[in-house]
Design a protein around this motif. Structure first.
Motif, PDB file in Angstrom:
ATOM      1  N   LEU A  92      10.775 -28.552 -22.480  1.00  0.00           N
ATOM      2  CA  LEU A  92      10.722 -29.321 -21.239  1.00  0.00           C
ATOM      3  C   LEU A  92      10.669 -30.838 -21.436  1.00  0.00           C
ATOM      4  N   GLY A  93      10.253 -31.298 -22.610  1.00  0.00           N
ATOM      5  CA  GLY A  93       9.976 -32.720 -22.805  1.00  0.00           C
ATOM      6  C   GLY A  93      11.067 -33.674 -22.372  1.00  0.00           C
ATOM      7  N   GLY A  94      12.179 -33.668 -23.090  1.00  0.00           N
ATOM      8  CA  GLY A  94      13.267 -34.588 -22.795  1.00  0.00           C
ATOM      9  C   GLY A  94      13.899 -34.348 -21.441  1.00  0.00           C
ATOM     10  N   LEU A  95      14.023 -33.078 -21.055  1.00  0.00           N
ATOM     11  CA  LEU A  95      14.624 -32.750 -19.768  1.00  0.00           C
ATOM     12  C   LEU A  95      13.781 -33.267 -18.606  1.00  0.00           C
ATOM     13  N   GLU A 142       2.836 -31.990 -13.169  1.00  0.00           N
ATOM     14  CA  GLU A 142       3.858 -31.856 -12.135  1.00  0.00           C
ATOM     15  C   GLU A 142       5.194 -31.389 -12.705  1.00  0.00           C
ATOM     16  N   THR A 143       5.468 -31.757 -13.934  1.00  0.00           N
ATOM     17  CA  THR A 143       6.732 -31.371 -14.566  1.00  0.00           C
ATOM     18  C   THR A 143       6.607 -30.089 -15.379  1.00  0.00           C
ATOM     19  N   GLY A 144       5.455 -29.429 -15.298  1.00  0.00           N
ATOM     20  CA  GLY A 144       5.281 -28.140 -15.960  1.00  0.00           C
ATOM     21  C   GLY A 144       5.028 -28.199 -17.447  1.00  0.00           C
ATOM     22  N   GLN A 145       4.686 -29.379 -17.964  1.00  0.00           N
ATOM     23  CA  GLN A 145       4.488 -29.503 -19.410  1.00  0.00           C
ATOM     24  C   GLN A 145       3.064 -29.184 -19.849  1.00  0.00           C
TER      25      GLN A 145
END
Length: 299
Positions: free
Chosen positions: A115-118, A278-281
């Motif tokens: 998920l990081g870069g995306l 919020e970004t699911g990380q």
């Protein structure tokens, strides 16, 4: 003499000049410290090494500190010493002029397809008024060799890059590149280098780690006032050709990135961890005072 083993976040580079200056000037020795720099053969999880007892402290980025703590890892940050600008680097010949143009592009980042870069590029696109899902990007994993990924046409954009390193490196390779800064497009600014350890090590070795921080601050001050000598120390330590233009340019771009203020705020970390959630990380947010302390960072 008390030994401190410090893990570098990457190969030895100008970011680490304060440590080299402290060694060259004998300031660590005067403080009763023997320094061992551990340069990773490949990227490692610093907290695992600290828990295993193979290093005492480590250099990392605020992002990784929050991610580790959110997984209940025993980690705490205690000083920041470098803050650069950075974000997503792109080649100008790929039809990219603004973040929305990254939709459908190949995204280079370590850890792909995680998920990081995306999450970074998706946040930027949405800040630019675009609509997308993570599936609208093509993840590429060329490890930390961001510039090579663009030069070899393996990717169209690369994240996360530091302005004082990859941008200069890419332009020296003849690439026409630019970048979208995190802070300008809705992503918390984590292009910073911090020092971490475990709460247990910090408590047990508080005095020696405090001495290390004082020498580091003294070295930063010296670098900013004696830039030519600092460059000579860096070139000697790394056995680098003094006529290498890339090294010289990266070093000069790094100098202004060293910070006088080693402290960080709870508000900063709260903003960062909320974005990660919020970004699911990460799955949970935690009181930042549980993983950051200014007890050694303040003069």
């Amino acid at each position: 003499m008390e030994k401190i083993r410090i893990g570098l976040e990457w190969f030895i580079n100008p970011d680490h000049t304060p440590i080299m200056v402290g060694l060259k000037k004998g300031w660590f020795k005067e403080a009763g410290l023997e320094m061992e720099l551990i340069e990773p053969e490949e990227h490692f999880d610093a907290i695992d090494e600290i828990k295993a007892g193979t290093m005492d402290i480590a250099i990392t980025e605020p992002l990784h500190l929050v991610q580790d703590r959110a997984k209940d890892e025993p980690v705490i940050g205690f000083a920041r010493f470098l803050h650069t600008n950075g974000g997503v680097m792109y080649r100008k010949n790929k039809g990219i002029n603004r973040p929305k143009d990254m939709i459908g592009k190949r995204i280079q980042y370590p850890g792909a397809p995680g998920l990081g870069g995306l999450s970074i590029v998706k946040t930027m696109v949405e800040k630019d008024g675009g609509t997308c899902t993570l599936d609208d990007f093509i993840p590429v994993n060329n490890s930390f060799y961001h510039t090579d990924a663009l030069a070899e046409d393996k990717a169209d954009v690369a994240t996360l890059i530091f302005r004082n390193f990859e941008i200069i490196e890419a332009r020296h390779k003849g690439l026409e590149v630019d970048y979208f800064a995190l802070k300008d497009w809705g992503v918390p600014d984590f292009c910073q280098l911090i020092l971490i350890t475990s709460p247990q090590v910090l408590e047990k070795r508080n005095e020696s780690i405090g001495k290390f921080v004082k020498v580091l601050r003294k070295a930063v001050d010296y670098i900013l006032e004696h830039q030519d000598e600092a460059l000579e120390i860096y070139l000697e330590y790394t056995n680098t050709d003094k006529n290498d233009p890339l090294t010289i340019d990266i070093f000069k771009a790094t100098i202004p990135c060293f910070t006088y203020d080693f402290s960080m705020t709870s508000d900063y970390y709260d903003h960062l961890q909320k974005w990660l959630k919020e970004t699911g990380q990460i799955e949970q947010t935690i009181d930042p005072q549980a993983y950051w302390t200014n007890s050694l960072a303040l003069p």
